[in-house]
Design a protein around this motif. Structure first.
Motif, mmCIF file in Angstrom:
data_model
loop_
_atom_site.group_PDB
_atom_site.id
_atom_site.type_symbol
_atom_site.label_atom_id
_atom_site.label_comp_id
_atom_site.label_asym_id
_atom_site.label_seq_id
_atom_site.Cartn_x
_atom_site.Cartn_y
_atom_site.Cartn_z
ATOM 1 N N THR A 173 0.848 -1.184 0.000
ATOM 2 C CA THR A 173 0.000 0.000 0.000
ATOM 3 C C THR A 173 0.889 1.241 0.000
ATOM 4 O O THR A 173 1.829 1.325 0.786
ATOM 5 N N PRO A 174 0.592 2.203 -0.860
ATOM 6 C CA PRO A 174 1.403 3.424 -0.870
ATOM 7 C C PRO A 174 1.327 4.153 0.474
ATOM 8 O O PRO A 174 0.290 4.153 1.141
ATOM 9 N N THR A 175 2.425 4.756 0.857
ATOM 10 C CA THR A 175 2.506 5.450 2.135
ATOM 11 C C THR A 175 1.472 6.568 2.229
ATOM 12 O O THR A 175 0.883 6.796 3.284
ATOM 13 N N SER A 176 1.233 7.250 1.137
ATOM 14 C CA SER A 176 0.273 8.354 1.177
ATOM 15 C C SER A 176 -1.128 7.850 1.509
ATOM 16 O O SER A 176 -1.893 8.521 2.208
ATOM 17 N N THR A 177 -1.484 6.668 1.039
ATOM 18 C CA THR A 177 -2.802 6.101 1.336
ATOM 19 C C THR A 177 -2.920 5.743 2.813
ATOM 20 O O THR A 177 -3.941 6.007 3.450
ATOM 21 N N LEU A 221 -1.209 7.058 5.265
ATOM 22 C CA LEU A 221 -1.210 8.305 6.020
ATOM 23 C C LEU A 221 -2.580 8.984 5.945
ATOM 24 O O LEU A 221 -3.114 9.430 6.965
ATOM 25 N N ALA A 222 -3.161 9.041 4.774
ATOM 26 C CA ALA A 222 -4.473 9.661 4.608
ATOM 27 C C ALA A 222 -5.544 8.902 5.394
ATOM 28 O O ALA A 222 -6.429 9.512 5.999
ATOM 29 N N THR A 223 -5.470 7.592 5.406
ATOM 30 C CA THR A 223 -6.431 6.780 6.147
ATOM 31 C C THR A 223 -6.321 7.038 7.652
ATOM 32 O O THR A 223 -7.332 7.182 8.341
#
Length: 64
Positions: free
Chosen positions: A12-16, A18-20
């Motif tokens: 899973t991308p880090t940005s996803t 973090l956003a979650t």
């Protein structure tokens, strides 16, 4: 080059992630604030006599 084109990461991308987590944090804070407002609303619905039975005055119920 063909190997690069066919390989897709399953991570899973880090940005996803973090956003979650940020969205979960915001929802948790909202839930806690709602839990605080509910008793205050309930106390404001009580009559002055009912508040006195509980040992509260109207101004105290307004500042819960």
């Amino acid at each position: 080059m063909a190997l690069y084109d066919t390989h897709r990461s399953t991570a899973t991308p880090t940005s996803t992630v973090l956003a979650t987590r940020i969205a979960d944090l915001i929802l948790n804070v909202g839930d806690r604030l709602s839990a605080i407002r509910l008793p205050r609303r309930s106390a404001l619905r009580l009559s002055d006599r009912e508040l006195r039975d509980l040992g509260l005055e109207r101004y105290q119920a307004e500042h819960l």
